[in-house]
Design an enzyme around this catalytic site. Sequence first.
Site, PDB file in Angstrom:
ATOM      1  N   HIS A 109      36.524 -23.666  35.009  1.00 19.37           N
ATOM      2  CA  HIS A 109      37.382 -22.829  35.850  1.00 19.37           C
ATOM      3  C   HIS A 109      38.809 -23.353  35.645  1.00 19.37           C
ATOM      4  O   HIS A 109      39.009 -24.556  35.456  1.00 19.37           O
ATOM      5  CB  HIS A 109      37.110 -23.008  37.343  1.00 19.37           C
ATOM      6  CG  HIS A 109      35.741 -22.662  37.821  1.00 19.37           C
ATOM      7  ND1 HIS A 109      34.703 -23.532  37.775  1.00 19.37           N
ATOM      8  CD2 HIS A 109      35.269 -21.539  38.415  1.00 19.37           C
ATOM      9  CE1 HIS A 109      33.628 -22.961  38.312  1.00 19.37           C
ATOM     10  NE2 HIS A 109      33.948 -21.747  38.703  1.00 19.37           N
ATOM     11  N   ASP A 112      39.559 -26.438  37.648  1.00 20.42           N
ATOM     12  CA  ASP A 112      38.838 -27.675  37.292  1.00 20.42           C
ATOM     13  C   ASP A 112      39.691 -28.521  36.370  1.00 20.42           C
ATOM     14  O   ASP A 112      39.623 -29.746  36.389  1.00 20.42           O
ATOM     15  CB  ASP A 112      37.555 -27.406  36.476  1.00 20.42           C
ATOM     16  CG  ASP A 112      36.586 -26.470  37.131  1.00 20.42           C
ATOM     17  OD1 ASP A 112      36.615 -26.349  38.355  1.00 20.42           O
ATOM     18  OD2 ASP A 112      35.775 -25.859  36.385  1.00 20.42           O
TER      19      ASP A 112
HETATM   20  C1  XUL Z   1      28.570 -20.772  42.175  1.00 24.91           C
HETATM   21  C2  XUL Z   1      28.481 -20.757  40.711  1.00 24.91           C
HETATM   22  C3  XUL Z   1      29.759 -20.906  39.966  1.00 24.91           C
HETATM   23  C4  XUL Z   1      29.850 -20.051  38.748  1.00 24.91           C
HETATM   24  C5  XUL Z   1      31.202 -20.095  38.074  1.00 24.91           C
HETATM   25  O1  XUL Z   1      27.352 -20.671  42.819  1.00 24.91           O
HETATM   26  O2  XUL Z   1      27.416 -20.663  40.146  1.00 24.91           O
HETATM   27  O3  XUL Z   1      29.919 -22.243  39.630  1.00 24.91           O
HETATM   28  O4  XUL Z   1      28.907 -20.408  37.815  1.00 24.91           O
HETATM   29  O5  XUL Z   1      32.229 -19.714  38.911  1.00 24.91           O
END
Ligand code: XUL
Length: 447
Positions: A109, A112
């Site tokens: 992300h 992150d």
């Molecule tokens: C949340 C989840 C996230 C997604 C990416 O439950 O799975 O980490 O994978 O945003």
Amino acid sequence: MADYFVGSKEYFPGIGKIKYEGPKSDNPLAYKYYDAEKIVGGKKMKDHLRFAIAYWHSFCADGADPFGAATHPHPWIADAKNPIEASEHKLDAAFEFITKLGAEFYCFHDRDVAPEGANPAESEKNLQAWTARAKERQQATGVKLLWGTANLFTHPRFMNGAATNPEFGIVALAAAQVKAAIDATIALGGQGYTFWGGREGYMSLLNTDLKKEKDHLAQFLTLARDYARKQGFKGVFYIEPKPCEPTKHQYDYDSETVIGFLRNYGLEKDFRLNIEANHAELAGHDFAHELETAAASGFFGSVDANRGDYINGWDTDQFPSSYYEAALAMLAIHKAGGFTTGGLNFDAKIRRNSIDPSDLFEAHIGGMDTFAVGLTVAQRIIQDGKIQKFINDRYASFDSGDGAQFAKGELSLEALAKLGSDYGSFGFTSGKQEYLENVLNQYLLDL
Ligand code: XUL
Ligand code: CO
């Protein structure tokens, strides 16, 4: 590819490249089943499985939960002088870990990897600086980006959602983040871009215009797709279904719901699904059910590999450890045609009390071995063909004659009804579920 990467400091000293030592090894830091180069079903194990490391769980999450403080004080964060230095050190730690493990991909992300700035322009600048460094690391190691995404759920501004926020200003701020995250993904050669719903859902219908929110979500996704394509993005967009948490009712509930949504809004050409095992469980489905449902409509894309706990009703994000589930999942992935742009991303975290530096390695080694076993068992099932033959025979009455005509749409209801009255009594064929479960167990034990 270099054996492994070490940046300004070695963050996992005493742990070298993780090697395959075979099922008899008692070295906790060796693969027992995952043999990257081994050919299974005409393809290398690593090309079937396409393992990816999730930046957020492995290098950011610190063990804090709603009841207690952090238990994983990561040195790459704790020892940094400021958030920018932490971002740089975290990148070093990530590439050291990924290359020691021998995984080929990672996922991130925006937040992150680089800190949020005082305004969108500063946040974008931070992300761009990280992207340039990450590109160098990718080139030096051969590690690739499976997918990127934007975190549209942590900051308090997103408490009422991002693309579905009732305030237009927040929708626009979310767009600034997504645009920058798409740019970073393209610059890093990302093979996909993921939208997990975050807070796109609702807590109460008393304050929610459900139709408006879904229309806005679709509009937002359409704009993101159009922008990325204009910038030359050739990869796949993924929607990651999840039924609830953090909102009571997430719009992207499960595979079937998301497929309907994508078709409803004309997004079916560019978007595929990123199926997470734990999310499937939360929706009251098996992991394999969600995979097969996506595949049946041509929407299978990628996987977030983890597991929940059958007793707890929340997203525990544990590392996969069930050979049984992995075998069924790999069988479903095979039926879906295998991975093309997608892969197995470990969206999983070590437990709060797993505090040894080696725990993160052991967790991933276990997850990779589990899917290597799953792949091996699935290949055995496919090559032997016994289960598929049983399924084919079960539907054989549609292969020719009246049954085939019906399946092709060549019979009216009147004609079908006439055949029904003429046929007399049918339907007394055993489904043989118990026998088939025994067969599956035989394949599983024959390692
Ligand atoms: C949340 C989840 C996230 C997604 C990416 O439950 O799975 O980490 O994978 O945003
Ligand atoms: Co996920």
